[in-house]
Scaffold this motif. Structure first.
Motif, PDB file in Angstrom:
ATOM      1  N   LEU A  93      47.644  77.493  29.833  1.00 48.09           N
ATOM      2  CA  LEU A  93      48.312  78.409  28.914  1.00 48.09           C
ATOM      3  C   LEU A  93      49.362  79.292  29.582  1.00 48.09           C
ATOM      4  N   SER A 161      45.251  69.755  26.664  1.00 55.86           N
ATOM      5  CA  SER A 161      44.881  71.110  26.256  1.00 55.86           C
ATOM      6  C   SER A 161      46.119  71.927  25.906  1.00 55.86           C
ATOM      7  N   THR A 162      47.152  71.823  26.739  1.00 53.11           N
ATOM      8  CA  THR A 162      48.408  72.530  26.464  1.00 53.11           C
ATOM      9  C   THR A 162      49.042  72.014  25.178  1.00 53.11           C
ATOM     10  N   PHE A 165      47.218  73.321  22.123  1.00 53.08           N
ATOM     11  CA  PHE A 165      47.587  74.691  21.769  1.00 53.08           C
ATOM     12  C   PHE A 165      48.899  74.721  20.995  1.00 53.08           C
TER      13      PHE A 165
END
Length: 237
Positions: A93, A161-162, A165
């Protein structure tokens, strides 16, 4: 010396981003007759910049906790939980989203500032807050990358994961448009549907590139130290 420098930097960074969030939420109130975008469904949480400032404030608070209860060793054998949280948050993140916000904002400002920060809101959004939320986010996370080591997650996990998001935020943008009939960012309103889809695809690809840039930067700064540490562990066995 290094630990004290790290702790001081983390405190300053945490305070500046926490203050940015507080000031932006409480005082940068744009009248509806000036720009209706700022007064539609979602409030301040419409903007990725606001999300990112929260992420950075939380991240640097986690850094402070790691300074107290964790470790800033190059490659600890058994990193504590707070160090694992810090490392993963940086990789997934803090670095890619901070760089994404800064790079896209200043590129669009260079092309046409009305597409991202109309002049009409200048009296309500001070220049120093603009630089805290769009410039210092990049500066601070780059300094953190240089000052402190971290262990990156498996690349496929980190990239997904990025991307996850960013997809959540993209869905949120469409929820806001569905509820209010207004695009959060003026640039979206001037694009046709095919160009808008291409624009979203390019931004997603840019996010993944920035993740890889963060990983490459970390390896450039700390790669030799990681290798030395691994050799030291091998000799001790």
């Amino acid at each position: 010396m290094r630990d004290g420098l790290l702790f001081g930097f983390h405190v300053i960074s945490c305070v500046q981003f926490a203050f940015s969030v507080y000031y932006d939420y409480m005082y940068t109130i744009v009248p509806p007759n000036i720009l209706k975008t700022h007064n539609t469904f979602g409030g301040k949480f419409k903007f990725l910049t606001f999300w990112d400032a929260i992420i950075q404030a939380v991240f640097f608070f986690v850094c402070i906790l790691n300074d107290w209860f964790g470790t800033n060793a190059v490659s600890p054998k058994k990193p504590p939980l707070i160090r694992k949280i810090k490392d993963n948050m940086h990789a997934i993140l803090s670095f890619p989203i901070a760089m994404f916000v800064g790079v896209t904002f200043w590129c669009l400002m260079f092309v046409d500032r009305e597409l991202v920060l109309p002049k009409a809101i200048d009296p309500y959004f001070p220049w120093w807050l603009n630089h805290l939320m769009h410039t210092m986010i990049m500066v601070s996370i780059l300094i953190e990358t240089v000052l402190a080591p971290r262990k990156y997650p498996k690349r496929s996990h980190g990239l997904m994961s990025t991307l996850g998001f960013m997809l959540i935020y993209l869905i949120w943008l469409h929820v806001i448009y569905y509820k209010s009939g207004v695009w959060v960012y003026p640039v979206m309103a001037v694009l046709s549907l095919p160009l808008r889809l291409l624009f979203f695809a390019v931004l997603m690809f840019l996010t993944l590139i920035l993740y890889c840039v963060g990983e490459a930067t970390d390896n450039f700064v700390w790669g030799n130290e990681y290798i030395k540490q691994q050799k030291s562990y091998a000799k001790s066995k």
